[in-house]
Design a protein around this motif. Sequence first.
Motif, PDB file in Angstrom:
ATOM      1  N   LEU A 114       0.823  -1.111  -0.101  1.00 36.18           N
ATOM      2  CA  LEU A 114       0.003   0.084   0.054  1.00 36.18           C
ATOM      3  C   LEU A 114       0.805   1.202  -0.102  1.00 36.18           C
ATOM      4  N   ALA A 115       0.642   2.164  -0.788  1.00 31.75           N
ATOM      5  CA  ALA A 115       1.437   3.221  -0.919  1.00 31.75           C
ATOM      6  C   ALA A 115       0.677   4.594  -1.606  1.00 31.75           C
ATOM      7  N   LEU A 116       1.011   5.825  -1.216  1.00 31.57           N
ATOM      8  CA  LEU A 116       0.564   6.947  -1.772  1.00 31.57           C
ATOM      9  C   LEU A 116       1.707   7.376  -2.866  1.00 31.57           C
ATOM     10  N   GLU A 117       1.449   7.842  -3.763  1.00 29.29           N
ATOM     11  CA  GLU A 117       2.108   8.620  -4.753  1.00 29.29           C
ATOM     12  C   GLU A 117       1.942  10.021  -4.814  1.00 29.29           C
ATOM     13  N   ALA A 118       2.599  10.793  -4.871  1.00 33.12           N
ATOM     14  CA  ALA A 118       2.512  12.179  -5.068  1.00 33.12           C
ATOM     15  C   ALA A 118       3.396  13.142  -5.656  1.00 33.12           C
ATOM     16  N   GLY A 119       3.038  13.943  -6.747  1.00 30.52           N
ATOM     17  CA  GLY A 119       3.751  14.859  -7.295  1.00 30.52           C
ATOM     18  C   GLY A 119       3.533  14.473  -8.756  1.00 30.52           C
ATOM     19  N   LYS A 120       4.332  14.744  -9.595  1.00 29.52           N
ATOM     20  CA  LYS A 120       4.409  14.317 -11.188  1.00 29.52           C
ATOM     21  C   LYS A 120       4.655  12.777 -11.225  1.00 29.52           C
ATOM     22  N   ILE A 121       3.619  12.085 -11.351  1.00 35.20           N
ATOM     23  CA  ILE A 121       3.580  10.730 -11.231  1.00 35.20           C
ATOM     24  C   ILE A 121       3.232   9.975 -12.540  1.00 35.20           C
ATOM     25  N   PRO A 122       3.596   8.544 -12.484  1.00 33.30           N
ATOM     26  CA  PRO A 122       3.298   7.705 -13.695  1.00 33.30           C
ATOM     27  C   PRO A 122       1.919   7.636 -13.698  1.00 33.30           C
ATOM     28  N   TRP A 123       1.339   7.274 -15.093  1.00 35.33           N
ATOM     29  CA  TRP A 123      -0.074   7.046 -15.121  1.00 35.33           C
ATOM     30  C   TRP A 123      -0.634   5.787 -14.208  1.00 35.33           C
ATOM     31  N   PRO A 124      -1.533   5.790 -13.498  1.00 38.74           N
ATOM     32  CA  PRO A 124      -2.183   4.723 -12.946  1.00 38.74           C
ATOM     33  C   PRO A 124      -3.023   3.700 -13.732  1.00 38.74           C
ATOM     34  N   ILE A 125      -3.369   4.284 -14.759  1.00 38.96           N
ATOM     35  CA  ILE A 125      -4.281   3.651 -15.732  1.00 38.96           C
ATOM     36  C   ILE A 125      -3.490   2.719 -16.760  1.00 38.96           C
ATOM     37  N   GLY A 126      -4.162   1.556 -17.181  1.00 41.40           N
ATOM     38  CA  GLY A 126      -3.569   0.601 -18.194  1.00 41.40           C
ATOM     39  C   GLY A 126      -2.087  -0.227 -17.542  1.00 41.40           C
ATOM     40  N   THR A 127      -1.457  -0.605 -18.299  1.00 42.72           N
ATOM     41  CA  THR A 127      -0.360  -1.526 -17.991  1.00 42.72           C
ATOM     42  C   THR A 127       0.748  -1.364 -18.888  1.00 42.72           C
ATOM     43  N   PHE A 128       0.931  -0.266 -19.652  1.00 49.41           N
ATOM     44  CA  PHE A 128       2.199  -0.027 -20.351  1.00 49.41           C
ATOM     45  C   PHE A 128       3.275   0.744 -19.687  1.00 49.41           C
ATOM     46  N   ALA A 275      -9.312  -1.681 -20.945  1.00 46.40           N
ATOM     47  CA  ALA A 275      -9.423  -3.227 -20.317  1.00 46.40           C
ATOM     48  C   ALA A 275      -8.019  -3.620 -20.701  1.00 46.40           C
ATOM     49  N   ASP A 276      -7.253  -4.651 -19.824  1.00 50.27           N
ATOM     50  CA  ASP A 276      -6.109  -4.917 -19.995  1.00 50.27           C
ATOM     51  C   ASP A 276      -6.110  -6.450 -19.664  1.00 50.27           C
ATOM     52  N   ALA A 277      -5.092  -7.425 -20.138  1.00 46.28           N
ATOM     53  CA  ALA A 277      -5.045  -8.907 -19.775  1.00 46.28           C
ATOM     54  C   ALA A 277      -3.607  -9.300 -20.219  1.00 46.28           C
ATOM     55  N   GLU A 278      -2.993 -10.073 -19.243  1.00 48.10           N
ATOM     56  CA  GLU A 278      -1.765 -10.578 -19.605  1.00 48.10           C
ATOM     57  C   GLU A 278      -1.670 -11.920 -19.201  1.00 48.10           C
ATOM     58  N   PHE A 279      -0.902 -12.668 -19.911  1.00 45.74           N
ATOM     59  CA  PHE A 279      -0.703 -14.136 -19.621  1.00 45.74           C
ATOM     60  C   PHE A 279       0.641 -14.750 -19.833  1.00 45.74           C
ATOM     61  N   ALA A 280       1.271 -15.320 -19.094  1.00 52.57           N
ATOM     62  CA  ALA A 280       2.567 -15.718 -19.047  1.00 52.57           C
ATOM     63  C   ALA A 280       2.801 -17.257 -18.631  1.00 52.57           C
ATOM     64  N   ARG A 281       3.585 -17.968 -19.498  1.00 52.61           N
ATOM     65  CA  ARG A 281       3.606 -19.280 -19.098  1.00 52.61           C
ATOM     66  C   ARG A 281       4.930 -19.859 -19.623  1.00 52.61           C
ATOM     67  N   PHE A 284       6.750 -17.972 -22.670  1.00 56.56           N
ATOM     68  CA  PHE A 284       5.735 -17.349 -23.708  1.00 56.56           C
ATOM     69  C   PHE A 284       5.150 -16.224 -22.581  1.00 56.56           C
ATOM     70  N   GLU A 285       5.006 -15.015 -23.538  1.00 53.33           N
ATOM     71  CA  GLU A 285       4.172 -13.867 -22.889  1.00 53.33           C
ATOM     72  C   GLU A 285       3.115 -13.498 -23.729  1.00 53.33           C
ATOM     73  N   LEU A 286       2.024 -13.275 -23.549  1.00 58.96           N
ATOM     74  CA  LEU A 286       0.947 -12.586 -24.487  1.00 58.96           C
ATOM     75  C   LEU A 286       0.236 -11.488 -23.574  1.00 58.96           C
ATOM     76  N   ARG A 287       0.059  -9.984 -24.121  1.00 65.65           N
ATOM     77  CA  ARG A 287      -0.589  -9.275 -23.157  1.00 65.65           C
ATOM     78  C   ARG A 287      -1.268  -8.352 -24.535  1.00 65.65           C
ATOM     79  N   GLY A 288      -2.429  -7.626 -23.910  1.00 68.48           N
ATOM     80  CA  GLY A 288      -2.955  -6.700 -24.633  1.00 68.48           C
ATOM     81  C   GLY A 288      -3.950  -5.644 -23.916  1.00 68.48           C
ATOM     82  N   GLU A 289      -4.235  -4.667 -24.466  1.00 65.69           N
ATOM     83  CA  GLU A 289      -5.115  -3.553 -23.920  1.00 65.69           C
ATOM     84  C   GLU A 289      -6.018  -2.952 -24.846  1.00 65.69           C
ATOM     85  N   GLY A 290      -6.977  -2.517 -24.415  1.00 66.73           N
ATOM     86  CA  GLY A 290      -8.104  -1.859 -25.433  1.00 66.73           C
ATOM     87  C   GLY A 290      -8.505  -0.351 -24.707  1.00 66.73           C
ATOM     88  N   ILE A 291      -8.925   0.479 -25.438  1.00 67.74           N
ATOM     89  CA  ILE A 291      -9.604   1.770 -24.920  1.00 67.74           C
ATOM     90  C   ILE A 291     -10.633   2.251 -25.466  1.00 67.74           C
TER      91      ILE A 291
END
Length: 395
Positions: A114-128, A275-281, A284-291
């Motif tokens: 659990l953390a609180l970030e404040a300032g000029k911060i990375p985007w908290p949406i999506g996974t890129f 929406a985002d999804a990731e699969f790693a096995r 092999f890694e497969l990921r995607g995002e949509g907006i």
Amino acid sequence: MTPRRPHPTLVACLALVTMLLGATPVRAASDVHFRGLLDMSLFSSIEGRSLNMLTFGDSPIDPYRLRLFADARVTPTLEVHVQTIMHEGSGALRAELRADGAYAMWTPLPGHDLALEAGKIPWPIGTFAPRTYSDKNALMGTPLMYQWRTGLLWNRPTVNTDSLVAVAGRGQLSPRSLYLPVIDERWWDTGAVLIGSQAPFEYAVGVVQGSPSWPAPGADNTPGLTILGRAGFVPMPGVRLGVSAADGTWMPHSFERTLPAGHHLRDYHESSLMADAEFARGPFELRGEGIRRRWETTTTGDLDVTSGYVEGRWTLDDGAWLALRADAMRFSDVTPTNGIARPWDDPVDRFEGVIGYRVSQDVRLKLGVQRTVRHPWRAAHLTTDLLLAGLGIKF
């Protein structure tokens, strides 16, 4: 407004943090860490480079980009993180040395995520966001939804639908960067966000001054804040699912002259659902995002855009890997005065493939090819092919 110039407050903050770190007592020296990431690239086409250009005139395939990081632990529960970037961009070095990020992170409960970030911060949406760095990105380019500039201007209102479609397809190639992307991963915003996880869930929620398409890390020209966040679910190792959302105002005060009677800028929102999804096995890694994004405007109605990508990576035992990404961006229809409905901007597709090799823990080599296909209204497709080579060095 001159968006290419770093805000004086950020420059002052960076200088202050640097001085504070330099003044850190010897006993705390082990709590201050400096690191860097140097990327050097070759590309085969100037037009192809322009199609990868980001807000400040640079691109992930430029001849060089140097990122410098400073991470400091001030107390057991408080950290400070600063990062800058240097590149040639489109002009003077003074406009291209900037604080990309400058924020504090407070973890009030040791042993809990659990953390609180404040300032000029990375985007908290999506996974890129973590993969914006070359050592984390299996490919070389940036997904369209985080890079491609649409035909919608931020600095002045579009007169009408005819004016909007007249510049369709030109936003990304404009030498000025006042055309809005969907999410500007190159430009973080000032705000605060609470992030954490409690297995099998993860979460982030906060506010920023501007919006994902046009941040306001300095003086805020918009009349309100943007609320944004992500909820994630990790049902088993290697599987990650999530949804993100953002909603807030985006038009600056100069748009007030276009408001219908009885309306206010706060009535017009920029809203996003992702929406985002990731699969790693194994290897092999497969990921995607949509907006799905909607800009509510005063002169052209609601403007929607849908974008997404899918990428895969196959890692070999000798440190090599193969990565592929497919991208698409589509725009909703508008009706100009000729009465014929058409997309408000030109659709675009992109395909990229990379063969990479980890020379050592800190050195990565990439060879790639990229094809960008633009679809002008009732005209032949425009295809731009690009050959790429890149070397990334962490230090």
